[in-house]
Write an enzyme that holds these catalytic residues in place. Structure first.
Site, PDB file in Angstrom:
ATOM      1  N   HIS A 320      59.742 -56.324   5.050  1.00  0.00           N
ATOM      2  CA  HIS A 320      60.674 -57.220   4.372  1.00  0.00           C
ATOM      3  C   HIS A 320      60.424 -58.638   4.873  1.00  0.00           C
ATOM      4  CE1 HIS A 320      64.331 -58.965   2.750  1.00  0.00           C
ATOM      5  NE2 HIS A 320      64.528 -57.851   2.078  1.00  0.00           N
ATOM      6  N   ARG A 340      67.856 -65.039  -1.452  1.00  0.00           N
ATOM      7  CA  ARG A 340      66.867 -65.800  -2.206  1.00  0.00           C
ATOM      8  C   ARG A 340      67.157 -65.738  -3.701  1.00  0.00           C
ATOM      9  NH1 ARG A 340      62.039 -62.966  -0.886  1.00  0.00           N
ATOM     10  NH2 ARG A 340      63.180 -61.566   0.485  1.00  0.00           N
TER      11      ARG A 340
END
Length: 541
Positions: A320, A340
């Site tokens: 990740h 994000r």
């Protein structure tokens, strides 16, 4: 605690470039650029990090060294000393694993009429499910469709995914979402409360991720655990499976387990077995930290391999992009991709963006590594760890004050405990082991290559190809947990268990010995090894 002065100086640089960055459009990489980035900087492509298996049905498969060591280890038992004639339990369906996949499987197996027993290595619910923050994908909005979900998922996996599995995943998704709603899962809603809120994750063409703030997996697991208990399904905790057992027809017909409190072994006879043991992040591939829960040690892979279950894509470990780098008390813990999706930027030491934040994880993670290790544009922690900033205050700037408190209360509270206000200060991040993209090969019913052995969730392989999209992991455990539960129960109605045998364990160990690769360690590992001399001294980059 807060940030030290040296890091606050870097934050000033980040703040000075916000207005400019908000106007900037970073294009997605071309296919050629993506492939070059992955091959050059992704950890799975480092020399010597993986090796091919030399024996068994999976001979020739490339897998991480840490998993290969367990595949080449001795069994925890002497098969000749195990009495297989007097099982301690006898059931229709045995579910091994107490996360979301195991609970879903148990519920559907019981609904289909089976007598079900669920066993779990730790407490019921201790799993990667409860670590999941981002949410679950399902194409339910007017502008979306299962077809677009299918295309995104296939593209996310580099078109290596097994099409039939992806088709099952996306077709079942709306039904799974309704099932969770009916059970009582409290999804985030639009301001008028009429619709479920949808957000972006990397690699998606539509907003499709449905969350419960940033406690998504925890809330879903709470509901599933309560439902399992309320329906009277028997659950035994702290009893991992240490070997799977076949009958004389070659069908999986139970498991040998170990009581962690008494060290006593228990034999469970079952007409069918569902393996939902999760991933392997706690093996800390190449010394990386992980987002995974304490029990993620790849046990299911080890015992399934011994009985001849085929694996697929096990060399494809997902990192990740945004694991916590500071404070080090929570090193490696997940900072959800949803940040994000809501507008947060990845920013280097010069205050500049360097990648489109909604690229797939297998693109964004090596982009961060390239920026830090090769381009030398890192931000340093007080102990010298290197990472990049995730500019979380942008979420408030773009979406309005209070957004983080509403959408990400868990992460706000987590960092607040260290004196960091993520509505005003960024988070220092670096890639962390997050997901096992591959696993035990399954078909659309969730059945493995071994008759009678079904697999659900992260222990399985094929649906995500070589890279999983955000939001598809929770969907995976529910879709294939439910399918495995249903079809395992139906198989149980027609199956008669033959004579139980552990001959496969003896045969596999003999093959290892003859090949000269048998290691003087025991597997499955059950729990991670955190003895002083084995602790992580630093991130391997």
């Amino acid at each position: 605690m807060s940030y030290p002065i040296s890091m606050k100086e870097s934050i000033k640089t980040l703040e000075s470039t916000r207005d400019e960055r908000l106007k900037e459009e970073i294009p997605r990489l071309s296919l050629e650029e993506r492939e070059k980035l992955i091959r050059s900087y992704h950890p799975q492509h480092r020399d010597g990090a993986q090796r091919k298996l030399k024996v068994g049905v999976n001979k020739g498969e490339l897998i991480p060294n840490e998993i290969a060591d367990l595949f080449e280890a001795k069994s925890r038992i002497d098969p000749d000393k195990i009495d297989l004639n007097n099982p301690d339990y006898s059931v229709d369906v045995l579910v091994i694993g107490g996360g979301g996949g195991g609970a879903s499987a148990a519920l559907l197996a019981q609904e289909t009429g089976a007598h079900v027993l669920l066993i779990t290595k730790l407490r019921f619910g201790d799993s990667n499910t409860i670590m999941s923050e981002g949410g679950v994908q399902a194409a339910v909005d007017e502008q979306d469709s299962p077809l677009l979900h299918y295309l995104d998922t296939m593209g996310g996996g580099g078109f290596t995914n097994i099409p039939g599995l992806v088709r099952s995943l996306v077709r079942d998704a709306p039904e799974v979402l309704k099932w969770l709603l009916d059970l009582g899962v409290m999804f985030d809603r639009t301001p008028d409360e009429r619709n479920i809120l949808s957000s972006f994750a990397g690699g998606q063409c539509r907003r499709r991720v449905h969350s419960c703030a940033d406690y998504s997996g925890l809330d879903m697991m709470r509901i599933l655990r309560d439902e399992t208990y309320n329906r009277g399904i028997e659950v035994i905790e702290f009893i991992p499976a240490i070997e799977l057992i076949l009958d004389d027809s070659g069908s999986c017909s139970g498991a040998l387990t170990l009581d962690l409190e008494t060290n006593k072994k228990f034999l469970i006879k079952a007409k069918t077995v569902i393996l939902a043991t999760g991933g392997s992040g706690r093996l800390h591939f190449q010394g990386f930290p992980t987002t995974n829960h304490y029990g993620a040690t790849g046990d299911g892979l080890v015992i399934a391999n011994r009985i001849g279950a085929r694996i697929i894509f096990l060399d494809a470990i997902q990192f990740h992009p945004t694991g916590t780098l500071y404070p080090e008390h929570i090193l490696g813990l997940l900072v959800t991709e949803a940040f994000r999706g809501w507008g947060a930027h990845l920013v280097n030491s010069e205050g500049k963006r360097f990648i489109n934040e909604l690229e797939k994880r297998d693109i964004t993670a090596p982009a961060v590594i390239r920026e830090v290790v090769w381009k030398k544009k890192a931000i340093y922690s007080p102990t010298g760890r290197e990472g990049v900033w995730l500019d979380t205050p942008l979420v408030e700037i773009i979406n309005g004050q209070g957004t983080i408190n509403r959408i990400f209360p868990h992460l706000k509270h987590r960092f607040q405990g260290f004196g960091i206000d993520i509505t005003k200060e960024p988070i220092l991040v670096y890639p962390t082991i997050h997901y096992q993209n591959g696993g035990i090969l399954i078909d659309e019913r969730g059945e493995s290559s071994v008759k009678g052995l079904y697999v659900a969730g992260e222990a399985s392989g094929g649906v995500h190809g070589r890279n999983r999209l955000g939001g598809n992991s929770l969907l995976d455990i529910f879709v294939f947990g439910r399918r495995a539960g249903k079809y395992a129960a139906l198989r149980a109605t027609e199956k008669k268990v033959g004579k139980l045998t552990l001959q496969c364990v003896k045969d596999y160990e003999r093959e290892l010995s003859e090949a000269g690769v048998l290691k003087d360690i025991a597997s499955p590992g059950i729990l991670p090894d955190y003895r002083y001399e084995r602790t992580i001294s630093g991130i391997y980059r």
